[in-house]
Scaffold this active site. Structure first.
Site, PDB file in Angstrom:
ATOM      1  N   LYS A  42      45.984  32.565  -6.796  1.00  0.00           N
ATOM      2  CA  LYS A  42      44.692  33.462  -7.406  1.00  0.00           C
ATOM      3  C   LYS A  42      44.004  32.348  -8.342  1.00  0.00           C
ATOM      4  CE  LYS A  42      43.309  37.703  -9.445  1.00  0.00           C
ATOM      5  NZ  LYS A  42      43.020  38.386  -8.299  1.00  0.00           N
ATOM      6  N   ASP A  59      48.631  39.696 -11.770  1.00  0.00           N
ATOM      7  CA  ASP A  59      48.653  39.522 -10.259  1.00  0.00           C
ATOM      8  C   ASP A  59      49.206  38.105  -9.971  1.00  0.00           C
ATOM      9  OD1 ASP A  59      47.580  41.988 -10.105  1.00  0.00           O
ATOM     10  OD2 ASP A  59      45.613  41.340  -9.882  1.00  0.00           O
ATOM     11  N   GLU A 121      44.288  34.670  -2.914  1.00  0.00           N
ATOM     12  CA  GLU A 121      43.668  36.048  -3.352  1.00  0.00           C
ATOM     13  C   GLU A 121      42.391  36.037  -4.168  1.00  0.00           C
ATOM     14  OE1 GLU A 121      44.476  39.914  -6.222  1.00  0.00           O
ATOM     15  OE2 GLU A 121      46.134  38.523  -5.840  1.00  0.00           O
ATOM     16  N   GLY A 122      41.491  36.481  -3.644  1.00  0.00           N
ATOM     17  CA  GLY A 122      39.994  36.571  -4.116  1.00  0.00           C
ATOM     18  C   GLY A 122      39.881  37.291  -5.580  1.00  0.00           C
ATOM     19  N   GLY A 124      37.993  40.772  -6.679  1.00  0.00           N
ATOM     20  CA  GLY A 124      37.100  41.853  -6.498  1.00  0.00           C
ATOM     21  C   GLY A 124      36.815  41.712  -5.043  1.00  0.00           C
TER      22      GLY A 124
END
Length: 235
Positions: A42, A59, A121-122, A124
């Site tokens: 992330k 996350d 993972e981006g 938003g």
């Protein structure tokens, strides 16, 4: 940057709160179930808590744990950790940080050196900037990654999914497929909307993550993302 040829994917969403983190962690487990050394990343995380080890994001920690042992360094999983739980641009300004791409590329290279696949993972939705002057498209191009779109199954998802798919294509990125995530347990027409999404989107549905409360071990949800794992493994 590393010359590794590890496969990878950038996971984005139709919005915030659509199940992107759950899907990303489950995808790491699904790839591992195929016998691959899979790692999660992330790059930019807003909403980090201060710990004795430094700033940590929930996350990002879940992605780090999904790798199993040995776990990658947290700083490689999450090179830009920002305290305030808000848009990354605002969180960076509050922290006096200037988020840039080089640390992300270097961290990704280190992860790719020790992996068969990296799930990135981006933050938003697709058009939510990662930082001032850095879009998700910039990240996908910099790391050479295809995109997996997570669609939160709720009222309005058809428009959000179609708009996201068009934007990803317009940005010159390859959308490899989409995953539905049942974020609203009261959404009674889920199956009908899934049919509409399959008809409207030009790329395949690579899995549907059910709504489970409380969330089980991510390895259980990985069973629903076998097609997504196969697509990443063969990318």
């Amino acid at each position: 940057m590393s010359t590794s040829v590890a496969r990878g994917v950038l996971v984005t969403g139709t919005d915030t709160g659509v199940g992107k983190s759950v899907a990303s962690v489950a995808l790491v487990h699904a790839l591992r179930a195929r016998g691959l050394r899979a790692l999660g990343m992330k790059p930019v995380a807003a909403g980090c808590e201060t710990t004795p080890q430094g700033l940590r994001n929930e996350d990002a920690l879940a992605l780090q744990a999904a790798a199993g042992d040995p776990r990658p360094a947290y700083e490689d999983v999450n090179p830009w950790a920002l305290p305030e739980p808000t848009a990354p641009q605002l969180a960076a300004r509050s922290a006096g940080a200037r988020v840039s791409m080089p640390p992300i590329r270097m961290a990704y290279g280190r992860l790719a050196d020790g992996a068969d696949a990296v799930v990135v993972e981006g933050a938003g939705g697709w058009l939510s900037p990662l930082a001032d002057g850095i879009e998700h498209a910039d990240l996908a191009h910099a790391l050479g990654l295809p995109v997996l779109l997570v669609v939160g199954l709720r009222l309005g998802c058809l428009s959000h999914a179609r708009l996201s798919a068009r934007a990803i294509s317009a940005d010159g990125c390859r959308l490899m497929g989409w995953v539905g995530c049942a974020v609203d347990p009261a959404f009674g027409r889920r199956d009908e909307y899934l049919d509409l999404l399959r008809a409207a989107l030009a790329v395949p549905c690579l899995g549907v993550v059910p709504h489970v409360d409380p969330l089980p071990h991510p390895g259980a949800l990985a069973l629903h993302l076998g097609a997504a794992a196969e697509a990443v493994a063969n990318a």
